[in-house]
Motif scaffolding. Structure first.
Motif, PDB file in Angstrom:
ATOM      1  N   ARG A  25       0.834  -1.206   0.000  1.00 35.47           N
ATOM      2  CA  ARG A  25       0.000   0.000   0.000  1.00 35.47           C
ATOM      3  C   ARG A  25       0.869   1.256   0.000  1.00 35.47           C
ATOM      4  NH1 ARG A  25      -5.097   1.524   4.014  1.00 35.47           N
ATOM      5  NH2 ARG A  25      -5.491   3.581   3.101  1.00 35.47           N
ATOM      6  N   ASP A  83      -5.152   5.642  -2.576  1.00 32.42           N
ATOM      7  CA  ASP A  83      -4.878   4.206  -2.520  1.00 32.42           C
ATOM      8  C   ASP A  83      -5.867   3.560  -1.558  1.00 32.42           C
ATOM      9  OD1 ASP A  83      -3.926   1.622  -2.276  1.00 32.42           O
ATOM     10  OD2 ASP A  83      -1.828   2.215  -2.282  1.00 32.42           O
ATOM     11  N   TYR A 137      -6.381   0.156  -1.339  1.00 33.14           N
ATOM     12  CA  TYR A 137      -6.096  -1.254  -1.090  1.00 33.14           C
ATOM     13  C   TYR A 137      -6.262  -1.543   0.399  1.00 33.14           C
ATOM     14  CZ  TYR A 137      -3.471  -5.679  -1.165  1.00 33.14           C
ATOM     15  OH  TYR A 137      -3.074  -6.994  -1.031  1.00 33.14           O
ATOM     16  N   TRP A 141      -4.558  -4.422  -8.961  1.00 34.71           N
ATOM     17  CA  TRP A 141      -4.981  -3.194  -9.633  1.00 34.71           C
ATOM     18  C   TRP A 141      -6.020  -3.551 -10.687  1.00 34.71           C
ATOM     19  CZ3 TRP A 141      -2.516  -1.541 -14.632  1.00 34.71           C
ATOM     20  CH2 TRP A 141      -1.755  -2.558 -15.197  1.00 34.71           C
ATOM     21  N   TYR A 190       0.558  -5.736  -5.205  1.00 36.42           N
ATOM     22  CA  TYR A 190      -0.799  -5.283  -4.906  1.00 36.42           C
ATOM     23  C   TYR A 190      -1.687  -5.461  -6.133  1.00 36.42           C
ATOM     24  CZ  TYR A 190       0.907  -0.990  -7.190  1.00 36.42           C
ATOM     25  OH  TYR A 190       1.460  -0.089  -8.061  1.00 36.42           O
TER      26      TYR A 190
END
Length: 245
Positions: free
Chosen positions: A113, A119, A121, A155, A153
């Motif tokens: 993150r 952001d 996440y 996306w 992560y």
């Protein structure tokens, strides 16, 4: 007194770089140019020179991401994650070192993150990790950062897209026209061949220019692994820059 010879730039091999329009990398679609690119045949003095960072003052921990955002005392408050060092040389298109140039970096934390308000996440923020750093290369073009290995992560490129662990890098180079913004991946990461951004590259050698190599000789025993990432600012062997026109 003779005037110094201005820098000589090589024609970029556009087969080495990916197309600006790559539908498999969805955000490239709205960002790609709608008209043909314009080639600047006669660079101006502004494009060939400066700026100079020789007198730029940096903080004692600007290149140490383990220390530059910590909230605790000397014996606590360190970021969570695998401690690593990232180092290498900045070179010009002819293999010569680029001294006294600014190298900046930013990255996600060990959970994947970023410290960014957009952001979303679900991984938590690390209160002791800011994720940004900067340094100036020495006379031989060397730079060095200490940080934690960023986490991968998800996306929204497709149903199950994941970015490999990576660090974004910005290098000014010897002139304004040679500034490079790129990112490095880590040797052996199994997510690299699955990344839609990496898929825009047609040459495996281009992917290798984006891969930081493990260097056990430079690692610190019982402390941190070291990864080497050399950066070439222009020319035939330029480090790949995503969406470069």
């Amino acid at each position: 007194m003779t005037r110094p010879t201005p820098p000589r730039y090589l024609q970029r091999d556009r087969r080495w770089h990916p197309p600006a329009y790559a539908p498999g990398y969805k955000t490239s679609v709205p960002r790609s140019p709608r008209q043909a690119l314009v080639s600047l045949q006669n660079p101006t003095a502004t494009e060939l020179t400066g700026p100079s960072f020789e007198r730029m003052t940096l903080g004692p921990h600007d290149n140490d991401l383990l220390m530059n955002f910590r909230q605790g005392t000397e014996h606590d408050g360190l970021p969570v994650g695998e401690r690593i060092m990232v180092f290498g040389r900045v070179l010009d298109q002819f293999g010569k070192p680029v001294p006294q140039t600014l190298v900046e970096m930013w990255q996600a934390n060990a959970g994947g993150r970023y410290r960014h308000k957009k952001d979303q996440y679900l991984a938590p923020l690390d209160p002791n990790f800011g994720g940004v750093g900067r340094t100036i290369t020495d006379e031989q073009g060397w730079y060095r950062f200490r940080t934690v290995r960023p986490g991968p992560y998800p996306w929204p490129n497709d149903v199950n897209s994941w970015r490999p662990a990576h660090i974004h890098m910005s290098v000014m180079g010897p002139a304004l026209s040679s500034r490079l913004i790129t990112q490095l991946y880590f040797e052996g990461d199994p997510l690299i061949p699955h990344c839609p951004i990496v898929h825009t590259l047609n040459d495996p050698d281009a992917v290798r220019t984006l891969t930081a190599k493990l260097d056990l000789a430079r690692s610190r025993p019982m402390d941190a692994l070291a990864y080497r990432f050399d950066i070439v600012t222009r020319g035939q062997f330029q480090t790949y820059f995503e969406n470069q026109g």
